[in-house]
Design an enzyme around this catalytic site. Structure first.
Site, short mmCIF file in Angstrom:
data_model
loop_
_atom_site.label_atom_id
_atom_site.label_comp_id
_atom_site.label_asym_id
_atom_site.label_seq_id
_atom_site.Cartn_x
_atom_site.Cartn_y
_atom_site.Cartn_z
N SER A 143 0.88 -1.17 0.00
CA SER A 143 0.00 0.00 0.00
C SER A 143 0.91 1.22 0.00
O SER A 143 2.09 1.11 0.37
CB SER A 143 -0.85 0.00 1.28
OG SER A 143 -1.46 1.26 1.48
N TYR A 156 -1.66 -1.16 10.44
CA TYR A 156 -1.71 -1.29 8.97
C TYR A 156 -0.40 -0.76 8.36
O TYR A 156 0.19 -1.40 7.49
CB TYR A 156 -2.91 -0.51 8.44
CG TYR A 156 -3.21 -0.74 6.98
CD1 TYR A 156 -3.88 -1.88 6.55
CD2 TYR A 156 -2.82 0.18 6.00
CE1 TYR A 156 -4.17 -2.10 5.21
CE2 TYR A 156 -3.10 -0.03 4.66
CZ TYR A 156 -3.77 -1.17 4.27
OH TYR A 156 -4.04 -1.38 2.93
#
Ligand SMILES: NC(=O)c1ccc[n+]([C@@H]2O[C@H](COP(=O)([O-])OP(=O)(O)OC[C@H]3O[C@@H](n4cnc5c(N)ncnc54)[C@H](O)[C@@H]3O)[C@@H](O)[C@H]2O)c1
Length: 249
Positions: A143, A156
């Protein structure tokens, strides 16, 4: 265009937005596809989406954090299609949206289990299958949160930085086995995960940080994944590709 004729592509998170778009893309280019996910109902919808483009597809319900389940989905791919050539290691969860001081410990552990440990477990179990075919390609989903800090998603961020690191290490270990390993780093993409992000952060605030002023479509990520897994990318390994409307520029 049939870059994947005769190839078997294994996709985790296959019920999700990016996994489903990738499944349809690979199938449209001739691949037989194995879709792995925890979510049975949406997994069935992904299987139907692949069948709609006349793809051959197998859905396997599995939790990628459990090694027995990882072995189960790998065995299912071999049993049904004879092996694996491409592994799109893509399942992931966002976790909580909270400042690090308030972040719940159990959520931290879960995010690390799904986004980090399961990415390793997948590569550990699937690599021997790729070697048995004389080589192949792995694409891990990181990401833009794996490349920079992102407030309120500490687990995350940590997990996606780890995916970048694991991708680089795996590429070094597996180059001599003719296995290429790359990662994709999307900005917000129109999927259920982005909707979860929007429960806390307004869409306008997110798109304001993206030069192209919009989210990406899952198909735009799928196109990059298919390229990296294809014979068009035979000299590309250990690479970390953004697909982010310019967000990291
Ligand atoms: N959507 C975005 O904005 C965005 C941005 C950057 C990176 N990503 C990454 O893309 C990947 C795919 O996410 P998406 O956007 O398609 O979101 P999504 O929520 O639509 O899909 C994720 C899928 O992973 C599955 N999953 C979660 N935990 C699992 C487990 N333990 N075992 C098996 N399956 C499990 C979910 O059931 C879901 O179907 C993720 O790794 C995510 O972190 C997404």
């Amino acid at each position: 265009m049939a870059r994947f004729t005769g190839k078997v592509v294994l996709i985790t998170g296959g019920a999700g937005g990016i996994g489903r778009a990738a499944a349809v893309r690979f199938a449209s280019e001739g691949a037989r596809v194995v879709l792995v996910d925890l979510a049975a109902a949406t997994l069935r919808q992904s299987v139907a989406a692949v069948e709609k483009v006349d793809g051959e597809v197998l859905g396997v319900e599995a939790d990628v954090t459990r090694v027995a389940d990882v072995e189960k989905y790998a065995e299912a791919a071999v049993k049904r299609f004879g092996g694996v050539d491409v592994f799109f290691n893509n399942a992931g969860v966002l976790g909580a949206l909270k400042p690090l001081v308030d972040y719940p410990e159990d959520t931290f552990d879960r995010v690390i289990a799904v986004n980090l440990k399961a990415v390793w477990l997948g590569m550990k179990v699937v690599t021997p299958l790729l070697r048995a075919r004389g080589g192949g390609a792995i694409v891990n989903t990181a990401s833009i949160a794996g490349l920079r800090g992102s407030p309120n998603i500490i687990a995350y961020t940590a997990s996606k930085h780890a995916v970048v690191g694991m991708t680089r290490t795996a590429s070094l270990e597996l180059a001599r086995h003719n296995i290429r390993v790359n990662a994709v780093c999307p900005a917000p993409i129109e999927t259920p995960m982005a909707q979860q992000l929007e429960t806390e952060i307004k869409r306008e605030r997110l798109t304001a940080t993206i030069p192209m002023r919009r989210y990406g479509a899952p198909e735009e990520v799928a196109a990059l994944v298919a390229f990296l897994a294809s014979p068009d990318a035979t000299y590309i390994t250990g690479a970390i590709y953004t697909v982010d409307g310019g967000a990291m520029a």
